[in-house]
Design a protein around this motif. Sequence first.
Motif, PDB file in Angstrom:
ATOM      1  N   ALA A   1     -20.608 -23.109   3.234  1.00 27.41           N
ATOM      2  CA  ALA A   1     -19.891 -23.851   4.273  1.00 27.41           C
ATOM      3  C   ALA A   1     -18.465 -24.172   3.857  1.00 27.41           C
ATOM      4  O   ALA A   1     -17.611 -24.410   4.710  1.00 27.41           O
ATOM      5  N   GLY A   2     -18.232 -24.202   2.554  1.00 29.82           N
ATOM      6  CA  GLY A   2     -16.899 -24.586   2.093  1.00 29.82           C
ATOM      7  C   GLY A   2     -16.775 -26.069   1.824  1.00 29.82           C
ATOM      8  O   GLY A   2     -15.689 -26.570   1.577  1.00 29.82           O
ATOM      9  N   LEU A   3     -17.901 -26.779   1.878  1.00 33.05           N
ATOM     10  CA  LEU A   3     -17.868 -28.216   1.609  1.00 33.05           C
ATOM     11  C   LEU A   3     -17.821 -28.491   0.119  1.00 33.05           C
ATOM     12  O   LEU A   3     -17.517 -29.589  -0.321  1.00 33.05           O
TER      13      LEU A   3
ATOM     14  N   PRO B   1     -13.730 -25.665   5.453  1.00 34.55           N
ATOM     15  CA  PRO B   1     -14.858 -25.468   6.374  1.00 34.55           C
ATOM     16  C   PRO B   1     -14.416 -25.191   7.802  1.00 34.55           C
ATOM     17  O   PRO B   1     -15.014 -24.367   8.495  1.00 34.55           O
ATOM     18  N   ARG B   2     -13.352 -25.861   8.242  1.00 37.37           N
ATOM     19  CA  ARG B   2     -12.940 -25.714   9.647  1.00 37.37           C
ATOM     20  C   ARG B   2     -12.442 -24.317   9.955  1.00 37.37           C
ATOM     21  O   ARG B   2     -12.423 -23.899  11.098  1.00 37.37           O
TER      22      ARG B   2
END
Lengths: 364, 274
Positions: free
Chosen positions: A50-52, A72-73
Amino acid sequence: MSWLELTGIEKSFKDIAVLKDISLQASEGEFVVLLGPSGCGKSTLLRIIAGLEPQTQGTVSIGGRVVDHLSPRDRDIAMVFQQYALYPHLTVRENLAFGLTMRKEAPSVIKKRIQEAADLLEIHDLLDRRPKELSGGQRQRVAMGRAIVRKPKLFLFDEPLSNLDARLRTSLRVELKKLHQRLKTTMIYVTHDQVEAMTLGEKIMILHEGKVQQIGTARQIYDLPENPFVAGFMGNPPMNLFQGSLGVSNGLTQFYSGDMVIPLPCVTMASDANAYLGVRPEDILLKPSPAPAITLSGTIEVVENLGADVLLYVTVVDQRVIVRMPPTISKTPGEAVAMHIPESCLHVFVNEHRLKWKSGMNEG
Amino acid sequence: MRYTSKQAWLLGGILLSVMGSLFPFFWFVITSIKSQVRVEAIPPTWFPDWNFSFYQTVFTDHHFLRYIGNSLMVAGSTTVVALILGVPAAYALVRVRMAGKVWILGGLLTVSMFPQIVIVGPVWQMLSTMGGLNTHWGLVLPYVGLTLPLAIWILATFFKELPTELEEAARVDGCTTVQTMLKVMAPLAAPGIFTAAILTFIYAWNEFFLALLLLTDPVKQTLPVGIALFQGEFTMPWGEIAAASVLATLPLVVIVLVFQKGIVSGLSAGAVKS
């Protein structure tokens, strides 16, 4: 290059390595389940996708695009959280619209998408309520709706059903499967529940202590577990798994575990100190099998009636064997039984790896 | 309803402390509606004669409106600036992974404990150099400095309570860090923000010492200083002081009541499974 690709992902917190050399490929539209006991690192892996959470090493690519440097966005993903994570100060409708508004979609598009999601999840009546007025199952539906309206390239689910009661879990599981069949979007689903994994996953990756144990279809993993961990983890009741050693006596391979000795005529293998022998409870027969089989004798200790099945707990020398039988069987504790195990149903592991002992048999 | 002796003691204690803290207020309320004769009567009289002339003279003879305006300006600006700085600071202190976070929070607390008399000299000096004496911003600056630690502590406590999953959801939904803070976290920490705002405003509204020293121009002075300077060379206008004090307290009462509506408890209920 596959549609989703993880290459050599490593993650350490301070000095503790939680993920070690994880690689995974998935094709577009596939339903991938990350399965493992709690603390195996599966949620961390999902958060990395997710990239979190930044990975310590390795690459994540989604849709053929390396996304390591993206927040994430910008990854075009949607995530459903274990605790729902609905915005409590917004109504259900506003919750659904939030991600679209942030992406500056036209109001007419937002309205249409909310309508579609509400149709799909049957949450029309809830649109003007706030999250605190919803039940757990309704909240999770809304959380799914919030993911759906975005029409992302990739869905991520972090144990979305684990906070719900058993019945709700079953019905939402089915809905999730229907959802995937309709949307045909790639989904990655983290769970510790092997039933969810078996029923939902087109591809299952089993993680344990930060390492990939096996990747395959539910069938492959269930029928041909790669190592003793996978063998013991998948299946309920679990596979009968004996720890012991292999040795050769009178020209025959024998398996020794405690005081129990099992001859394995099918295995042409020298001795090894670290071995496991496994057999699934449903593969054990109580009458002689036409196929080549080994036979164990024991005494029934406990009989458990589960309705659809009967489980027999049988003591063989100093070990316990669980046998799964249809409910028509009538056995009582104390009774002596002879158990027949077809050789093709035996799982032998040497040095933590599955042993393939005959060509054309027991191979994936 | 019957009380046990323990409850009776407790109730008595509560009544006593409420009366103790309200008595001065009660006294200047009744003083403000006495006539000059009754105000100066010896022994003092308990009964007012419902004479509202002091309220009139406060406005006509003592520039009361100007003081109110100055105070609103200063306390309002202090509150706004303290929140603009305090909300991101508190959010960052709670969520950003950084070294020495504990020291920063501890340092803030230490700073807020400095006695005013220690800092007032340097503050005066600095403002004098910057040309901030006798200006409202010159008063707002130290007020913000003094109220910010408390505001940050209150806000940090509220931010800490909010589930991180909500922020992650917001980030996945397309928010930047600032948007996450403004659109998701701040609304949920609203009770904390209101609390911090009220406390900051009350502090700035009531502050006397710095205001007295930094604002010598009567046109710029705030309400507490203004009221204190009602007294003339030979007179002590108790009635006017009482009337002005009552009027000065009213905005605080109104603000607390208004903001209290915003403090909806359990706003974050339903965000996560409790």
